[in-house]
Design an enzyme around this catalytic site. Structure first.
Site, short mmCIF file in Angstrom:
data_model
loop_
_atom_site.label_atom_id
_atom_site.label_comp_id
_atom_site.label_asym_id
_atom_site.label_seq_id
_atom_site.Cartn_x
_atom_site.Cartn_y
_atom_site.Cartn_z
N ARG A 1 7.85 33.82 3.77
CA ARG A 1 9.19 33.95 4.59
C ARG A 1 10.32 33.80 3.25
O ARG A 1 11.40 34.24 3.23
CB ARG A 1 9.40 32.80 5.73
N LYS B 1 16.45 32.18 5.98
CA LYS B 1 16.94 30.85 5.78
C LYS B 1 17.89 30.70 4.71
O LYS B 1 17.65 29.95 3.67
CB LYS B 1 15.71 29.70 5.83
C1 LIG Z 1 13.88 26.85 10.39
C2 LIG Z 1 14.66 27.44 11.66
C3 LIG Z 1 13.49 27.57 12.72
C4 LIG Z 1 12.32 27.12 12.64
O1 LIG Z 1 11.37 27.51 12.17
P1 LIG Z 1 9.88 26.91 11.63
O2 LIG Z 1 9.32 27.54 10.83
O3 LIG Z 1 8.94 26.59 13.06
O4 LIG Z 1 10.48 25.41 11.20
C5 LIG Z 1 14.20 28.16 13.87
N1 LIG Z 1 15.43 28.50 13.66
C6 LIG Z 1 16.38 28.60 12.63
C7 LIG Z 1 17.82 29.27 12.44
C8 LIG Z 1 15.74 27.96 11.45
O5 LIG Z 1 16.47 27.82 10.41
#
Ligand SMILES: *Cc1c(COP(=O)(O)O)cnc(C)c1O
Length: 348
Positions: A84, A186
């Protein structure tokens, strides 16, 4: 925290405790990453014209290292975080960090800060990899150089007194992400715009806001920075990944575990109206794991999911997921990645 100082594990919350070491690596645009190094945790120097400071060229990750009931220190699906992180880098015009380098950096930082890993069941070492355009640039373009940094902080269990449900408010005024934008990665710039809506919701007594899609203003996308699920007639639903929703690793793990346990899981458009007729709802992410939703408010309508107790499917999935993560249960998909704590610290 000074060396030898005792950590009060039971007072840990989801906040920053400074640890001993961090990892830092650098790269010039168009060149391969130079080997990273471990440094004492502390400030970094940065040019005021850095791409990340002016144009938000940066991404982050969030992971946890747990001490299991068998006293192993494990990461949960770190290869997924690495992938990711690479997709996010590509989206923001940054040089992707090779998967092996990402995992090696995370392992080194966890091992070097092993005194901060909470005992089993009392929290986790939260791992925060970041990638920033740190070179100076005036035009809106990718920065000439990049920094990949990994730091950690011990965090307490999200639910101190067991699972507790949260009250949520659907936002009709704000959206998190639009089609074609950066909602699916992210990107650091995705988070500041959510702070004010979230703060206002908290002022009104809600734990967080639910964002609807930015086109039809109708379908649930996310709960703050967590993914959404609901359950109706024992069938599990979650918003499909359309590019505006962050593809959570917890989300994917819950889908796989639920199907493995015989549940039907459908990734589809989940309208606010449908969700408010469901039997159960919860949200999920690395930080909160699974948060049962006690109620959703939308305008003058309020749906209350349960009075007091946590609904059965939510509880079953919580136990299934945390069972794998703590080695209380089998790991049918080989998700755990053991960290060797005796790694030499590669300080320069
Ligand atoms: C990090 C995040 C998540 C959750 O992702 P995980 O990989 O399960 O920790 C969900 N929504 C947003 C906007 C995020 O930044």
């Amino acid at each position: 925290m000074a060396e030898g100082e005792e950590i009060d594990w039971d007072s840990l919350t989801f906040s920053l405790t400074q640890t001993d070491y961090m990892y830092v690596a650098n790269c010039e645009l168009g060149e391969p990453w130079r080997p990273g190094q471990m440094l004492p945790y502390g400030n970094l120097e940065i040019d005021p014209a850095a791409g990340v400071l002016n144009y938000g060229q940066g991404i982050f990750e969030g992971m946890k290292a747990h001490r299991t009931v068998q006293n192993n220190v494990v990461l949960f699906r770190p290869d997924e975080n690495a992938r990711r992180f690479q997709k996010g880098a590509a989206r923001l015009g940054m040089p992707p960090v090779p998967e092996s380098m990402f995992i090696d950096a995370v392992e080194q930082v966890v091992a070097a800060n092993s005194r901060f890993i909470p005992p089993s069941g009392r929290g986790a070492l939260y791992v925060r990899p970041v990638l920033w355009g740190t070179g100076p640039i005036m035009g809106v373009a990718p920065a000439p150089s990049y920094t990949f940094c990994v730091f950690v902080t011990p965090v307490g269990p999200y639910f101190k007194g067991g699972l507790t449900s949260i009250e949520l408010l659907i936002s009709d005024e704000h959206h998190r992400a639009a089609p074609g934008g950066s909602g699916g990665v992210k990107a650091i710039g995705n988070y500041a715009p959510g702070m004010m809506p979230s703060k206002n919701a908290k002022k009104q007594g809600y734990a967080e806001v639910i964002y609807l899609d930015a086109v039809e203003h109708n379908n649930i996308e996310e709960v703050g920075a967590a993914n959404f699920f609901c359950v109706k007639d024992n069938h599990i639903y979650t918003p499909e990944l359309t590019g505006t929703i962050l593809p959570g690793i917890t989300r994917d793990s819950i889908i796989q575990l639920a199907r493995h346990r015989g549940y039907e899981v459908t990734e589809t458009k989940v309208s606010a109206e449908f969700a408010m007729q469901a039997d159960e709802a919860f949200c999920c992410g690395t930080a909160a794991v699974i948060s049962p939703i006690g109620s959703i408010t939308h305008g003058d309508q309020k749906k209350v999911y349960m009075d007091g107790d946590v609904a059965p499917v939510t509880r079953e999935l919580y136990n299934a997921l945390t069972g794998v993560q703590t080695e209380l249960a089998q790991d049918p998909f080989s998700w755990l990645h053991k960290v060797e704590l005796n790694l030499p610290i590669n300080m320069v």
